[in-house]
Design an enzyme around this catalytic site. Sequence first.
Site, short mmCIF file in Angstrom:
data_model
loop_
_atom_site.label_atom_id
_atom_site.label_comp_id
_atom_site.label_asym_id
_atom_site.label_seq_id
_atom_site.Cartn_x
_atom_site.Cartn_y
_atom_site.Cartn_z
N CYS A 1 0.83 -1.19 0.00
CA CYS A 1 0.00 0.00 0.00
C CYS A 1 0.87 1.25 0.00
CB CYS A 1 -0.90 0.02 1.24
SG CYS A 1 -1.86 -1.49 1.46
N ARG B 1 -4.80 1.45 -0.81
CA ARG B 1 -4.69 0.00 -0.58
C ARG B 1 -4.51 -0.80 -1.86
NH1 ARG B 1 -9.01 -4.47 1.66
NH2 ARG B 1 -7.43 -6.03 2.21
N LEU B 2 -3.55 -1.72 -1.80
CA LEU B 2 -3.42 -2.80 -2.77
C LEU B 2 -3.88 -4.06 -2.04
CD1 LEU B 2 -2.40 -3.72 -5.60
CD2 LEU B 2 -0.19 -4.16 -4.51
N ILE C 1 -4.36 -9.41 1.32
CA ILE C 1 -4.86 -10.28 2.39
C ILE C 1 -6.18 -9.70 2.91
CG2 ILE C 1 -4.44 -11.06 4.77
CD1 ILE C 1 -1.50 -11.30 4.06
N ASN D 1 1.87 -0.19 5.41
CA ASN D 1 2.33 -0.56 4.07
C ASN D 1 3.22 -1.79 4.22
OD1 ASN D 1 3.50 -0.72 1.49
ND2 ASN D 1 5.05 0.81 2.01
N GLY D 2 2.81 -2.91 3.62
CA GLY D 2 3.66 -4.10 3.70
C GLY D 2 2.89 -5.35 4.04
N GLU D 3 3.62 -6.32 4.57
CA GLU D 3 3.04 -7.60 4.96
C GLU D 3 3.67 -8.06 6.27
OE1 GLU D 3 0.56 -8.84 3.38
OE2 GLU D 3 0.69 -7.78 1.46
N ASP E 1 -3.78 -8.94 8.20
CA ASP E 1 -2.54 -8.89 8.98
C ASP E 1 -2.35 -7.54 9.64
OD1 ASP E 1 -2.14 -7.71 6.45
OD2 ASP E 1 0.00 -8.15 6.46
N GLY F 1 14.65 -13.32 -5.50
CA GLY F 1 15.83 -13.84 -4.80
C GLY F 1 16.74 -12.76 -4.25
#
Length: 638
Positions: free
Chosen positions: A2, A48-49, A52, A73-75, A98, A364
């Site tokens: 977000c 918001r994106l 979850i 903003n994040g996870e 979350d 990665g």
Amino acid sequence: MCGIAGRLNWNAPIDPAQLAAMIGQLHHRGPDQQGFYNKGPIGLAHARLSIIDLSGGDQPMCNEDGTVWVVFNGEIFNYIELRAELQRRGHRFATQSDTEVLVHLYEDHGDALVDQLNGQFAFALWDVPRQRLLLARDRTGIRPLFHTRLPGGLAFASEVKALFALPEVPRRLDAKALGEVFTYWAPLPPHAVFEGIESLPPGHVMSVDARGTQTRRYWDWSFPPAPIEDERSAAACADELRDLLIDAVRLQLRADVPVAAYLSGGLDSSIVTTLIRHYTDTPLRTFSLTFDDAEFDESPWQQQLVRHLGTDHTTVHCTRADIAAAFPRTIAHTETPIVRTAPAPMMLLAAGVRAAGYKVALTGEGADEVFGGYDLFKEARVRRFMARQPASRWRPRLLERLYPYLKHSPASGRAMTERFFRDGEAHFREPWFAHLPRWTTTRRITGFLSPEWRAAATAADPIATLAAQLPADISRWEPLCQDQYIEAHTLMSGYLLCSQGDRMAMAQSIETRFPFLDHRLIAFASQLPPRYKLMGLMEKYLLKRSMDGLLPDALRHRTKQPYRAPDSQSFFHNGEPVDYVADLFSVARLKDAGYFDPQAAIRLFDKARAGKVIGFGDNMAFVGMLSTLLLHDQFIRR
């Protein structure tokens, strides 16, 4: 993923139109929903994106009685485990998001809630009873957070462009920060490239109330004193590492939308995709970049793994013309000068992911910093070996084993080797010794600045600035550990995770995730003896060993080839420059901007037009000047 923004003003209510203008600048970070909280001295805004709890995760979000509010903003990858523990302690949840664990963790742990989080995040939390704002950023700096002081308070946002929506925020480049970009590829935190704007450093929290502001580091990379001994065998350590990697990948696949993966053809992305295939039920959808130039293209290795794993794969092909066309938008999202074009293709790759209907991609990135993968680490080992016997004629020959993928290798000729690799040789016992040749090469860009800007940009010694930020006990660490720490705190956090990472993905509303930057993996790797990371001149020894039997040996033992893209040559076709490049490098435009000496800039422009810019130094100077001029056009001149 977000975008967040907000303003704290002790003197007057927050104008709702200002909040709307700020978050409107971050629509690309959160195109699915906007939300606001505006009461008393605080205004919070969120774009918001949805990833979850698609239907119930709108923000700003609060606890049961509305005494704690957050924009995030994040996870938080371990949110399921945290939620279960919080419910056992009596907390009630209104959503499956979350985000909601943050307000309840704050109720129990206060500012120490960040210690409980496994994730990538930037958030702002408002404590209503205490009238106190808490800003926090993840451990390694994956998600950005900027702030600026204003009369009566401050403003904060995920990106600088949101702060510029406030008319009282000035728009000027900071000369000291520009000098740092032209040394480290990014400003050193808390500097941002614009005057009066700061970045909250990775692993920090900042609290603001009526009494003032306090900033505290809650986490940092840490290494034991030398020598590092470990009684466990390499086989036992490899087994433990593989288990940690599997769990990190498993956690970072958590989402209520489909998840994809980047596949570069190198070891690190190959490991991530292989673990997804063998240890999860997630359908394996992969995306790769390819180039016309064989020097940059890794498609044969990509296709080998695609066949090995049977992935549903998409290739995004990037030409030099594509890079030139995308570069202005690239700079609009980096919000800082850059010295390589490599972020532009990453933005195009993210566009391909988005076009295929995905919002999330695993990558990665981070493995080289954590497990000793860069040529810089091997090069530093050889250079320290050389420095102990500077008269030796055979020790420098070891450098010839490096950079086999480079058309113009710094180790290709004896004179070039002597000039480049002996730079800073007298400082071989200093923690920054490994990085001096790179920094010296990049710092040549300051020679193109106008006298006024050069004086201001070089007034402070960048090495002294960095040295003041290093841990007090870094001199007691193994040399490789010193090299890793500085790499993680300069190039990785400031450039790879920001300009080339978060900003390019979010320009296309894509959330990238980084399993190798799980803080448990970093802690594990930091305790390993250096030989388990760099075995002789074999990089990432233990990481490769952990994948024995899972990856084809040709891929597992492939020599590291860093991701790169065509630089100055992207902006010319048959000796003719792209229109906007010719315009920016005109005498009139150079004088109007004022940053660079017009004669010096035009000489390099003419050299690039003739196809004679081939070395790293000139290429970085050209891209650095072009990106600075674009930044000026987009944010200052407008």
